[in-house]
Design a protein around this motif. Structure first.
Motif, short mmCIF file in Angstrom:
data_model
loop_
_atom_site.label_atom_id
_atom_site.label_comp_id
_atom_site.label_asym_id
_atom_site.label_seq_id
_atom_site.Cartn_x
_atom_site.Cartn_y
_atom_site.Cartn_z
N ALA A 205 -68.56 -87.12 -5.34
CA ALA A 205 -68.50 -88.02 -6.49
C ALA A 205 -67.48 -87.52 -7.50
O ALA A 205 -66.73 -88.31 -8.10
N TRP A 206 -67.45 -86.21 -7.72
CA TRP A 206 -66.50 -85.63 -8.68
C TRP A 206 -65.06 -85.97 -8.25
O TRP A 206 -64.26 -86.44 -9.07
N ASP A 207 -64.75 -85.74 -6.98
CA ASP A 207 -63.39 -86.05 -6.49
C ASP A 207 -63.08 -87.54 -6.65
O ASP A 207 -61.95 -87.91 -7.00
N SER A 208 -64.05 -88.38 -6.36
CA SER A 208 -63.84 -89.82 -6.47
C SER A 208 -63.53 -90.22 -7.91
O SER A 208 -62.61 -91.01 -8.17
N MET A 209 -64.28 -89.66 -8.86
CA MET A 209 -64.06 -90.01 -10.26
C MET A 209 -62.73 -89.48 -10.78
O MET A 209 -62.04 -90.15 -11.55
N ARG A 210 -62.35 -88.28 -10.34
CA ARG A 210 -61.05 -87.75 -10.77
C ARG A 210 -59.90 -88.51 -10.12
O ARG A 210 -58.83 -88.68 -10.72
N ALA A 211 -60.10 -88.98 -8.90
CA ALA A 211 -59.09 -89.83 -8.27
C ALA A 211 -58.95 -91.14 -9.04
O ALA A 211 -57.84 -91.65 -9.24
N LEU A 212 -60.08 -91.68 -9.48
CA LEU A 212 -60.04 -92.90 -10.28
C LEU A 212 -59.32 -92.65 -11.61
O LEU A 212 -58.55 -93.49 -12.08
N ASP A 213 -59.57 -91.47 -12.21
CA ASP A 213 -58.85 -91.11 -13.44
C ASP A 213 -57.34 -91.06 -13.20
O ASP A 213 -56.55 -91.54 -14.02
N ALA A 214 -56.95 -90.45 -12.09
CA ALA A 214 -55.52 -90.34 -11.78
C ALA A 214 -54.91 -91.71 -11.54
O ALA A 214 -53.77 -91.99 -11.97
N LEU A 215 -55.64 -92.59 -10.88
CA LEU A 215 -55.14 -93.93 -10.62
C LEU A 215 -54.96 -94.71 -11.92
O LEU A 215 -53.94 -95.36 -12.14
N ALA A 216 -55.97 -94.61 -12.81
CA ALA A 216 -55.92 -95.35 -14.07
C ALA A 216 -54.79 -94.86 -14.97
O ALA A 216 -54.28 -95.62 -15.80
N ALA A 217 -54.38 -93.59 -14.80
CA ALA A 217 -53.33 -93.02 -15.65
C ALA A 217 -51.93 -93.37 -15.17
O ALA A 217 -50.95 -93.10 -15.88
N ALA A 238 -70.89 -94.71 -0.16
CA ALA A 238 -71.66 -94.00 -1.19
C ALA A 238 -70.75 -93.44 -2.26
O ALA A 238 -71.06 -93.49 -3.46
N VAL A 239 -69.62 -92.89 -1.85
CA VAL A 239 -68.68 -92.31 -2.82
C VAL A 239 -68.13 -93.39 -3.74
O VAL A 239 -67.99 -93.20 -4.95
N ALA A 240 -67.82 -94.57 -3.20
CA ALA A 240 -67.26 -95.65 -4.01
C ALA A 240 -68.28 -96.18 -5.00
O ALA A 240 -67.92 -96.64 -6.09
N GLN A 241 -69.56 -96.12 -4.66
CA GLN A 241 -70.59 -96.67 -5.54
C GLN A 241 -70.90 -95.74 -6.70
O GLN A 241 -71.37 -96.20 -7.74
N LEU A 242 -70.63 -94.46 -6.57
CA LEU A 242 -71.08 -93.50 -7.57
C LEU A 242 -70.48 -93.69 -8.95
O LEU A 242 -71.20 -93.62 -9.96
N PRO A 243 -69.16 -93.94 -9.10
CA PRO A 243 -68.64 -94.13 -10.45
C PRO A 243 -69.28 -95.30 -11.19
O PRO A 243 -69.27 -95.35 -12.42
N VAL A 244 -69.84 -96.26 -10.45
CA VAL A 244 -70.50 -97.39 -11.09
C VAL A 244 -71.73 -96.92 -11.86
O VAL A 244 -72.17 -97.55 -12.81
N ALA A 245 -72.30 -95.78 -11.45
CA ALA A 245 -73.49 -95.27 -12.11
C ALA A 245 -73.18 -94.58 -13.43
O ALA A 245 -74.08 -94.24 -14.18
N VAL A 246 -71.90 -94.37 -13.72
CA VAL A 246 -71.50 -93.65 -14.93
C VAL A 246 -71.13 -94.66 -16.00
O VAL A 246 -70.47 -95.66 -15.72
N PRO A 247 -71.54 -94.45 -17.25
CA PRO A 247 -71.22 -95.40 -18.32
C PRO A 247 -69.72 -95.64 -18.41
O PRO A 247 -68.90 -94.74 -18.25
N GLY A 248 -69.34 -96.87 -18.67
CA GLY A 248 -67.94 -97.23 -18.77
C GLY A 248 -67.70 -98.60 -18.15
O GLY A 248 -68.56 -99.14 -17.45
N ASP A 249 -66.54 -99.18 -18.38
CA ASP A 249 -66.27 -100.52 -17.89
C ASP A 249 -64.99 -100.59 -17.07
O ASP A 249 -64.38 -101.64 -16.94
N ARG A 250 -64.55 -99.47 -16.53
CA ARG A 250 -63.28 -99.47 -15.80
C ARG A 250 -63.41 -100.09 -14.42
O ARG A 250 -62.46 -100.66 -13.90
N VAL A 251 -64.56 -99.95 -13.77
CA VAL A 251 -64.73 -100.46 -12.42
C VAL A 251 -65.20 -101.91 -12.48
O VAL A 251 -66.29 -102.20 -12.95
#
Length: 266
Positions: A205-217, A238-251
């Motif tokens: 999940a950590w790698d997925s979220m940091r990859a999402l951060d890199a993509l958004a930047a 499962a990895v793709a679903q995890l950032p949805v569980a974190v507060p925020g509206d990017r996904v």
């Protein structure tokens, strides 16, 4: 032990063989089946037209909370985009592949490929593609095809290697080949992670979220107003679903391919 034991009073006690491994497995499978049955029952009730919206929102909050607990620790909410290095671009018909190295954690680099549309005149929506259990990771032909199709459709698609796949072998032999990979390697590293209060789920999940951060930047990708999409296949679901569980509206959306519903049917 013999099949039975004779006592001094003439009584006989039958000894039933006991295998702890089999017993524990049966307990785990039974518990999982009960959880699946309860989940199916709740989903059916919530899918009804007369289901209260409050009940649906409560169920969603419970799922997000459970995912956060299973994935802890997660990156802090006030984090900055990870450092990335860019390799030589590969120009293809209708799109370009940008090799990236993403600094997910100190000392931990995630290899990734960014697929960009050809001659895009403006910023485009981003898609994070989480790979399933493929030995080649992001280089698996189907995942390459997914990235290329996204780019040709006007999207920026980022694929990254999961642990123990693609370029991220953790336990190589003397000849460089991996001793284990995929699910077996994930089970081994996951057991070690539990000793530190982590989990294999949390590591991915950590790698997925940091990859999402890199993509958004990326300058080619729309900001939070455009939001990113996620696509997950097999284990990547499962990895793709995890950032949805974190507060925020990017996904903005998550596309599930195979995943838990197939396991449930099995």
């Amino acid at each position: 032990f013999p099949d039975d034991l004779a006592l001094s009073g003439g009584e006989t006690v039958v000894v039933v063989p006991f295998d702890p491994a089999t017993h524990n497995r049966e307990l785990l499978v039974a518990r999982v089946r009960r959880a699946l049955e309860e989940g199916a029952r709740r989903r059916t009730a919530l899918a009804a037209e007369d289901a209260p919206r409050e009940a649906v929102a409560r169920w969603q909050a419970e799922l997000r909370c459970a995912l956060r607990r299973a994935s802890a620790p997660l990156p802090p909410l006030d984090r900055t985009p990870p450092a990335t290095t860019e390799g030589t671009r590969l120009v293809r018909r209708g799109y370009t592949i940008v090799p990236l190295r993403i600094a997910s954690r100190p000392g931990l680099t995630v290899p990734a490929h960014l697929y960009l549309p050809e001659d895009a005149l403006d910023t485009v929506p981003g898609v994070l593609i989480a790979c399933g259990h493929a030995h080649e990771g992001k280089a698996y032909p189907w995942y390459q095809q997914a990235g290329a199709l996204c780019a040709r459709s006007g999207l920026a698609a980022l694929l990254f290697d999961p642990l123990d796949q693609g370029e991220r072998w953790q336990d190589p032999r003397d000849d460089g080949a991996p001793r284990t990979w995929g699910t077996r390697a994930h089970n081994l590293s996951g057991a070690k992670a539990l000793l530190l209060g982590w989990s294999q789920t949390g590591l991915e999940a950590w790698d997925s979220m940091r990859a999402l951060d890199a993509l958004a930047a990326r300058p080619e990708v729309e900001g939070p107003a455009g939001a990113e999409r996620e696509h997950g296949d097999d284990a990547g679901v499962a990895v793709a679903q995890l950032p949805v569980a974190v507060p925020g509206d990017r996904v903005a959306a998550v596309a599930v391919v195979v995943g838990e519903h197939a396991v449930e049917r099995a």
